[in-house]
Design an enzyme around this catalytic site. Structure first.
Site, PDB file in Angstrom:
ATOM      1  N   GLU A 239      16.869  24.921  44.828  1.00 50.93           N
ATOM      2  CA  GLU A 239      17.077  23.479  44.844  1.00 50.93           C
ATOM      3  C   GLU A 239      15.567  22.855  44.926  1.00 50.93           C
ATOM      4  O   GLU A 239      14.397  23.696  45.549  1.00 50.93           O
ATOM      5  CB  GLU A 239      17.355  23.389  46.612  1.00 50.93           C
TER       6      GLU A 239
ATOM      7  N   LYS B  19      11.881  21.535  45.562  1.00 53.92           N
ATOM      8  CA  LYS B  19      11.505  21.410  46.966  1.00 53.92           C
ATOM      9  C   LYS B  19      10.715  20.039  46.770  1.00 53.92           C
ATOM     10  O   LYS B  19       9.951  19.772  45.930  1.00 53.92           O
ATOM     11  CB  LYS B  19       9.881  22.319  47.045  1.00 53.92           C
TER      12      LYS B  19
ATOM     13  N   ASP C 239       8.013  16.640  46.960  1.00 55.80           N
ATOM     14  CA  ASP C 239       6.880  16.931  47.773  1.00 55.80           C
ATOM     15  C   ASP C 239       6.678  15.489  48.529  1.00 55.80           C
ATOM     16  O   ASP C 239       6.512  14.053  48.259  1.00 55.80           O
ATOM     17  CB  ASP C 239       6.254  16.545  46.645  1.00 55.80           C
TER      18      ASP C 239
ATOM     19  N   TYR D 253      18.322  17.287  53.614  1.00 54.44           N
ATOM     20  CA  TYR D 253      18.613  18.593  53.031  1.00 54.44           C
ATOM     21  C   TYR D 253      19.333  20.062  54.076  1.00 54.44           C
ATOM     22  O   TYR D 253      18.863  21.200  53.461  1.00 54.44           O
ATOM     23  CB  TYR D 253      17.397  19.391  52.006  1.00 54.44           C
TER      24      TYR D 253
ATOM     25  N   LYS E 267       6.845  28.388  44.537  1.00 57.37           N
ATOM     26  CA  LYS E 267       6.140  27.247  44.175  1.00 57.37           C
ATOM     27  C   LYS E 267       5.492  27.259  42.445  1.00 57.37           C
ATOM     28  O   LYS E 267       5.502  28.542  42.198  1.00 57.37           O
ATOM     29  CB  LYS E 267       4.649  27.594  45.136  1.00 57.37           C
TER      30      LYS E 267
ATOM     31  N   CYS F 291     -28.954  31.784  58.275  1.00 54.94           N
ATOM     32  CA  CYS F 291     -28.430  30.532  58.381  1.00 54.94           C
ATOM     33  C   CYS F 291     -28.920  29.246  57.782  1.00 54.94           C
ATOM     34  O   CYS F 291     -30.467  28.992  58.279  1.00 54.94           O
ATOM     35  CB  CYS F 291     -27.816  30.713  59.982  1.00 54.94           C
TER      36      CYS F 291
ATOM     37  N   CYS G 235     -29.276  27.215  61.188  1.00 55.75           N
ATOM     38  CA  CYS G 235     -30.460  27.288  62.508  1.00 55.75           C
ATOM     39  C   CYS G 235     -31.472  28.359  61.827  1.00 55.75           C
ATOM     40  O   CYS G 235     -31.860  28.947  62.738  1.00 55.75           O
ATOM     41  CB  CYS G 235     -29.629  28.108  63.620  1.00 55.75           C
TER      42      CYS G 235
ATOM     43  N   CYS H 130     -23.580  34.391  60.681  1.00 55.46           N
ATOM     44  CA  CYS H 130     -24.776  33.572  61.374  1.00 55.46           C
ATOM     45  C   CYS H 130     -25.261  34.771  62.577  1.00 55.46           C
ATOM     46  O   CYS H 130     -23.668  34.115  63.431  1.00 55.46           O
ATOM     47  CB  CYS H 130     -25.090  31.968  61.116  1.00 55.46           C
TER      48      CYS H 130
ATOM     49  N   CYS I  98     -26.818  27.740  67.162  1.00 55.62           N
ATOM     50  CA  CYS I  98     -26.650  27.854  65.876  1.00 55.62           C
ATOM     51  C   CYS I  98     -25.617  25.786  65.906  1.00 55.62           C
ATOM     52  O   CYS I  98     -24.146  26.191  66.782  1.00 55.62           O
ATOM     53  CB  CYS I  98     -25.459  28.630  64.650  1.00 55.62           C
TER      54      CYS I  98
HETATM   55  S1  IVH Z   1      14.339  23.451  54.006  1.00 55.72           S
HETATM   56  C1  IVH Z   1      14.487  25.468  58.140  1.00 55.72           C
HETATM   57  N1  IVH Z   1      14.724  22.432  52.215  1.00 55.72           N
HETATM   58  O1  IVH Z   1       9.081  22.006  52.723  1.00 55.72           O
HETATM   59  C2  IVH Z   1      13.291  25.030  56.610  1.00 55.72           C
HETATM   60  N2  IVH Z   1      12.230  22.297  52.849  1.00 55.72           N
HETATM   61  O2  IVH Z   1       6.879  24.605  52.910  1.00 55.72           O
HETATM   62  C3  IVH Z   1      13.274  23.577  56.628  1.00 55.72           C
HETATM   63  N3  IVH Z   1      10.898  20.348  51.430  1.00 55.72           N
HETATM   64  O3  IVH Z   1       8.289  21.057  56.404  1.00 55.72           O
HETATM   65  C4  IVH Z   1      13.087  23.139  55.252  1.00 55.72           C
HETATM   66  N4  IVH Z   1      11.734  19.880  50.116  1.00 55.72           N
HETATM   67  O4  IVH Z   1       9.074  18.902  54.994  1.00 55.72           O
HETATM   68  C5  IVH Z   1      13.685  22.284  52.974  1.00 55.72           C
HETATM   69  N5  IVH Z   1      14.901  21.053  49.187  1.00 55.72           N
HETATM   70  C6  IVH Z   1      13.728  21.673  50.579  1.00 55.72           C
HETATM   71  C7  IVH Z   1      13.033  21.205  50.813  1.00 55.72           C
HETATM   72  C8  IVH Z   1      11.858  21.015  51.686  1.00 55.72           C
HETATM   73  C9  IVH Z   1      10.781  19.822  50.588  1.00 55.72           C
HETATM   74  C10 IVH Z   1       9.597  20.584  53.020  1.00 55.72           C
HETATM   75  C11 IVH Z   1       9.780  20.228  54.330  1.00 55.72           C
HETATM   76  C12 IVH Z   1       9.346  21.113  54.879  1.00 55.72           C
HETATM   77  C13 IVH Z   1       8.282  21.851  53.889  1.00 55.72           C
HETATM   78  C14 IVH Z   1       8.332  23.213  54.081  1.00 55.72           C
END
Ligand code: IVH
Length: 713
Positions: A135, A137, A139, A245, A333, A438, A441, A456, A462
């Site tokens: 699914e 991720k 942002d 999610y 990612k 450094c 310092c 340093c 320092c």
């Molecule tokens: S699952 C136990 N699913 O990504 C795992 N997280 O980098 C719980 N996030 O803190 C997260 N989309 O804020 C999950 N489809 C998705 C997500 C997701 C965004 C975020 C979430 C988490 C962060 C981790």
């Protein structure tokens, strides 16, 4: 109050009685903006924008104008802000189940490794199919919603994973979040992401421009800024959305698989992502990734990767989690965004451990929607075109001031330099000479053999090291003192008010009420903010052992190792005396230290030598604190606090799973048998460890007996 013309910034303020309707309208807008910004700065950023006195004065002025022109009162009027001046921050909510983050995969190989390591951990034969889900991720920022008897009880941000901010009133204004759900378990915590669509983000910024409000850098910041408004009426008019999610505490299972659980969340009335799907093979997972990536630009909201989760919830349970991330999920990612620009200079920053870190000063360039003007250059080898083993990187191309370099950023991480364009190098460009003293310092900066970093040698003389250590000390995972962030620490340090950690806890005794120099009279401070800071410091006198160890900032001791050390030694007194004794590498304290799983000789050396060198400050600090012993994770468990060692082959589960289970029950798992070992779990083929255990008279269990002891069978 009497109104005299007064100046705030460059503007002259007319008296309230003299205002006509048009100027009153403009003035209310200005006040809403200043007070809104001041409020945000006070509560969510490091520095107060205006003094408490000025805040009160402007707030009164706003109310006086509203009293004269009630019809002009704005929806975002500062008089709607909760509390007196400035309103207290958000309440805190302790999550019943930690809110986790995700580990990352950056390549197909990382995903293949992820799947294989799960199969290995659970000992799943190659012929069995293991389903995963894929699914997007999202942002945004994560939120936990707790429902009791189907009613929304509270909403909390992630915070540090253990404690978040209470944003219930704000969450109630978001349409995607149901206030009531039908046929839900008695307790149900729904977790998901708050985000803002591209369209809504653009419209919000346009509106902000018109009213002279804050312009947000990206939809994620806009979503965070909108959710974390002290006045929920502001949140109401910000177009926030929510995807569900995951879940936290539940009074009864909601499904057997991730897929069915998401369907349940949908049936409860939550928005779930339509690109969610189930995959039977790694190839299908990578295909899902490619498809989601291809749709990224047209989704209408920001995503920064694909999350894979093991579908079977019983298997998820068996896998459990590491300190902050589950073993059963990973975020794949998207590739980093890149751009070419000119390297205008190289600055050297000195960190808390004395490391000299080169920072690239770049001609500002937009990389993935964000303007970048600095990037890390890692260390001197990196600049010279070598990796830590002396192998050429970038085909050996070094980096020189004036060069064209390629910058990239992935997610929130600091931008990095990827490449250099030698063809565009100017004829007179000179190789960069890394400093050997450094810059702060002037002490010699040296490189230990095998260390890629030049450091340093000034220690606490320092200024950079001293102030960086203080910043680390008050940082979020350490003492996390509200109102005492990096900026304040720098200012206090500069003026000699706080030069070492323990002086934070004597601040009140030195600059509190009744003293010739008082915090409340300092620029940027007032009666209220000074009181708040003293209270916040007081609150942190009680500190869990793990946080204290982390805060002390020993090299190589991160959050996870600090937690491991805390749970091994339990009490401060025991930790302290063990560290004192362990300076002698022949001592039993030293052997015990390096026998802890996760502690190697490098960490042990840095820990005990720094502890020894800094004992005076450490003791002064500890005397001012109440250090809470580390609770074993499950104190009722029969193995809580016991040190166990596994040897031989296990038949019912893999070594990794056995270790994870033992730790989840509060046991410490060591790699070798010593006098401190309580239990040896020996499978077939156990050799020297079993003999050693017999010598020490340590109890030995076979796998069956162990599993029945921990209640696993
Ligand atoms: S699952 C136990 N699913 O990504 C795992 N997280 O980098 C719980 N996030 O803190 C997260 N989309 O804020 C999950 N489809 C998705 C997500 C997701 C965004 C975020 C979430 C988490 C962060 C981790």
């Amino acid at each position: 109050m009497t109104e005299k013309p007064r100046s705030e910034g460059s503007k002259i303020e007319p008296a309230v009685a003299e205002l006509d309707e048009a100027t009153a309208r403009v003035e209310l807008e200005r006040l809403a903006d200043i007070l809104g910004r001041a409020n945000t700065a006070y509560h969510s950023e490091d520095a107060p924008l205006i003094s408490d006195g000025e805040f009160d004065r402007l707030r009164n002025r706003n109310e006086a104008i509203e009293a004269r022109f009630p019809e002009l009162k704005r929806v975002d009027s500062p008089s709607n802000q909760i509390g007196a001046s400035p309103a207290p921050g958000f309440g805190k909510i302790r999550h019943t189940r930690r809110m986790l983050s995700l580990s990352n995969a950056f390549s197909d190989d990382d995903v293949i490794d992820f799947v294989q390591s799960i199969r290995r951990f659970l000992n799943i034969p190659d012929t069995d199919i293991t389903q995963f889900t894929a699914e997007p991720k999202i942002d945004g920022l994560s939120l936990s919603l707790r429902y009791e008897s189907g009613k929304l009880r509270y909403a909390a941000t992630r915070g540090d994973g253990e404690t978040g901010e209470d944003v219930t009133a704000n969450a109630r204004t978001i349409t995607d979040i149901p206030h009531m759900i039908d046929n839900a378990p008695e307790v149900l915590e729904v977790r998901g992401e708050i985000y803002m669509s591209h369209q809504d983000f653009a419209a919000l910024n346009e509106k902000q421009q018109v009213i002279g409000g804050k312009i947000f850098a990206n939809p994620r910041n806009a979503a965070a800024g909108s959710l974390r408004q002290l006045d929920p009426e502001i949140t109401r008019f910000r177009p926030l959305r929510f995807f569900a999610y995951a879940w936290g505490a539940i009074s009864e299972p909601i499904a057997n698989t991730q897929t069915d659980a998401i369907d349940r969340l949908k049936a409860f009335g939550f928005q779930t992502n339509t690109l969610f799907r189930r995959c039977a093979t790694t190839d299908e997972m990578l295909q899902a990734y490619a498809e989601i990536f291809a749709q990224r630009a047209t989704l209408g909201y920001d995503i920064d990767g694909v999350v894979y989760k093991l579908d079977d919830l019983a298997l998820q349970d068996r896998l459990g989690m590491r300190s902050t991330t589950p073993r059963w999920a990973i975020a794949h990612k998207f590739p980093a965004e890149r751009a070419w620009t000119m390297l205008e200079g190289i600055d050297i920053q000195v960190g808390r451990t004395g490391a000299l870190s080169p920072v690239a000063r770049l001609k500002p360039v937009t990389v993935g929607g964000v303007v970048v003007s600095n990037a890390t250059l890692h260390n001197e080898d990196y600049i010279a075109g070598q990796d830590s083993r002396g192998q050429a990187i970038r085909e050996g191309g070094d980096i020189r001031i004036g060069d064209w370099v390629e910058v990239y950023r992935a997610g929130d991480v600091i931008p990095k330099i990827r490449d250099v364009d030698l063809a565009r190098r100017s004829m007179d460009a000179q190789p960069y000479l890394f400093p050997d003293s450094c810059p702060e310092c002037d002490s010699p900066a040296i490189r230990e053999p095998g260390d890629s970093v030049r450091r340093c040698t000034g220690g606490m003389i320092c200024p950079a090291q001293a102030v960086e250590r203080l910043k680390h000390f008050v940082s979020r995972a350490a003492f996390d003192i509200e109102g005492l962030g990096a900026k304040q620490v720098e200012a206090f340090w500069r003026d000699g008010w706080i030069t070492t950690p323990h002086e934070i806890f004597t601040l009140h005794a030195r600059f509190g009420p009744g003293h010739p120099r008082q915090l409340k009279n300092r620029e940027g401070w007032g009666e209220k903010s000074a009181q708040n800071l003293f209270a916040a410091i007081e609150e942190k006198r009680r500190i869990p052992l793990a946080r204290l160890i982390y805060a002390l900032g020993f090299r190589h001791v991160g959050e996870t190792s600090a937690a491991t050390l805390a749970s091994h030694y339990g009490r401060w007194e025991d930790f302290r005396s063990a560290m004192r004794e362990a300076v002698d590498p022949d001592s039993s304290a030293y052997s015990e230290l390096i026998a802890i799983d996760g502690v190697g000789p490098v960490m042990a050396h840095s820990l005990v030598t720094s502890f020894h060198a800094e004992i005076e400050e450490i003791d002064k600090l500890a005397d001012l604190l109440e250090i809470l012993p580390a609770a074993s994770r499950s104190s009722e468990s029969p193995v809580a606090g016991k040190t166990v060692v596994f040897t031989g082959s296990l038949e019912r589960m893999t070594r990794a799973e056995a270790k994870a289970r033992a730790e989840a029950m509060g046991a410490k798992v060591a790699g070798s048998v010593s006098a401190k070992t309580d239990l040896l779990i020996a499978g077939p083929g156990a050799g020297s460890k079993a003999r050693k255990a017999a010598e020490f008279g340590i109890e030995v269990l076979d796998e069956e007996a162990w599993l029945s002891l921990i209640g696993a069978i």
